[in-house]
Design an enzyme around this catalytic site. Structure first.
Site, PDB file in Angstrom:
ATOM      1  CG  ASP A  97      -1.382   7.799   0.251  1.00 24.09           C
ATOM      2  OD1 ASP A  97      -2.164   7.622  -0.697  1.00 24.09           O
ATOM      3  OD2 ASP A  97      -0.396   8.542   0.173  1.00 24.09           O
ATOM      4  CG  ASP A 142      -1.544   1.269   1.578  1.00 25.50           C
ATOM      5  OD1 ASP A 142      -2.269   1.764   0.696  1.00 25.50           O
ATOM      6  OD2 ASP A 142      -1.315   1.812   2.662  1.00 25.50           O
TER       7      ASP A 142
HETATM    8  C1  XBP Z   1      -5.083   6.407   0.732  1.00 21.31           C
HETATM    9  C2  XBP Z   1      -6.232   7.081   0.146  1.00 21.31           C
HETATM   10  C3  XBP Z   1      -6.022   8.153  -0.888  1.00 21.31           C
HETATM   11  C4  XBP Z   1      -5.279   9.342  -0.283  1.00 21.31           C
HETATM   12  C5  XBP Z   1      -5.500  10.604  -1.103  1.00 21.31           C
HETATM   13  O1  XBP Z   1      -4.568   5.565  -0.262  1.00 21.31           O
HETATM   14  O2  XBP Z   1      -7.360   6.735   0.477  1.00 21.31           O
HETATM   15  O3  XBP Z   1      -7.296   8.553  -1.322  1.00 21.31           O
HETATM   16  O4  XBP Z   1      -5.827   9.619   1.014  1.00 21.31           O
HETATM   17  O5  XBP Z   1      -5.040  10.376  -2.411  1.00 21.31           O
HETATM   18  P1  XBP Z   1      -3.815   4.151   0.123  1.00 21.31           P
HETATM   19  P2  XBP Z   1      -5.980  10.772  -3.662  1.00 21.31           P
HETATM   20  O6  XBP Z   1      -4.677   3.073  -0.528  1.00 21.31           O
HETATM   21  O7  XBP Z   1      -2.448   4.262  -0.515  1.00 21.31           O
HETATM   22  O8  XBP Z   1      -3.728   4.028   1.624  1.00 21.31           O
HETATM   23  O9  XBP Z   1      -6.507  12.155  -3.400  1.00 21.31           O
HETATM   24  O10 XBP Z   1      -5.065  10.692  -4.862  1.00 21.31           O
HETATM   25  O11 XBP Z   1      -7.069   9.728  -3.669  1.00 21.31           O
HETATM   26 MG    MG Z   2      -2.908   3.302   3.306  1.00 17.07          MG
END
Ligand code: XBP
Ligand code: MG
Length: 264
Positions: free
Chosen positions: A15, A13
């Site tokens: 973020d 993953d």
């Molecule tokens: C986390 C998310 C993303 C980010 C924002 O992604 O839910 O939406 O918060 O990015 P991950 P965007 O699956 O890597 O934990 O605005 O590009 O969606």
């Molecule tokens: Mg994440």
């Protein structure tokens, strides 16, 4: 009883897992985009923590707008407004990442390096956009390591975002691997649900916003991947665990799980 299938790939993953990107990255970028658009919206750290229950930036904006002004959010041009806002937010986010303000979490570069040395394939399954992923990899890894992710499943390549399993299924299909041959690394409950629904074993490294979430079915729930001089800690299978997550640790956990009643 056979052991675990040989590990062929690790699917990260982004973020919260590769880096702590949400509070001081995405949230700041959203607020800058709102200000650019002349909106009096401002997501505090606490409000943003609640909104993270909605995966996807465009979906998060739509959810917020419906909450504060359902009539405007239902207007014919609302989708176009959201897309424009989100494109500006992505511009702000990629600039913020390129400035070097966001670093990889402890142990991430180490595990990526070990996997590459040992021929374990690497992939990404994330809700954020491909632009954001590439900006983060370019800013935090050398070119060779950044190019080592053979498959990047990001954002709108799938319609249903986490906790739906779609993004993990998309990555497994492109890598032509079975879930039993892979390990997912996630930071959030919705990410774990997406991986688990794809029948992937998952190591959770909790992040700023997710430490108190529920992580049933995780192979391990830790405060990070750890470094030799700064071990991670948490729980794995049936007890407390402290150390560095490396391929040997992952292999031991997978074998122990394969021989446990939970795997039958
Ligand atoms: C986390 C998310 C993303 C980010 C924002 O992604 O839910 O939406 O918060 O990015 P991950 P965007 O699956 O890597 O934990 O605005 O590009 O969606
Ligand atoms: Mg994440």
């Amino acid at each position: 009883m056979p052991g675990a299938a040989a590990l062929r790939a690790i699917i990260f993953d982004v973020d919260g897992t590769l880096a702590e990107t949400e509070r001081d990255g995405h949230r700041v970028a959203f607020n800058r985009a709102f200000a650019d658009a002349g909106l009096d919206w401002h997501w505090s750290s606490a409000v943003y923590g609640e909104l993270l229950a909605i995966a996807g930036g465009k979906e998060r904006i739509a959810h917020w707008w419906r909450r504060i002004d359902p009539q405007a959010a239902a207007a014919a041009d609302a989708d176009a407004c959201i897309r424009a806002l989100h494109a500006d937010k992505t511009r702000h986010y990629t600039a913020l990442v390129a400035s070097g303000e966001i670093r990889l979490r402890a142990g991430v570069a180490r595990l990526i390096g070990e996997a590459r040395e040992r021929g374990i394939r690497l992939a990404i399954a994330t809700t954020t956009t491909l632009d954001n992923v590439q900006a983060l990899l370019s800013a935090t890894l050398d070119a060779q390591a950044a190019s080592g992710f053979e498959c990047i499943g990001a954002g709108d390549v799938v319609r249903a975002k986490k906790p739906a399993p779609d993004i993990y299924a998309w990555v497994l299909r492109r890598m032509r691997l079975a879930p039993q041959q892979c390990l997912a690394i996630e930071d959030s409950a919705i990410g774990l649900r997406a991986a688990y629904a794809s029948r992937l074993q998952t190591v959770v490294t909790t992040s700023d916003y997710t430490a108190r979430q529920c992580f049933d079915h995780a192979l391990a729930v830790l405060d990070g991947l750890g470094e030799p001089d700064a071990p991670a800690q948490g729980r794995a299978l049936h007890g407390a665990w402290r150390g560095c997550v490396d391929l040997a640790t992952i292999g031991a956990w997978r074998d122990a799980y394969a021989h446990s009643p939970a795997s039958t």
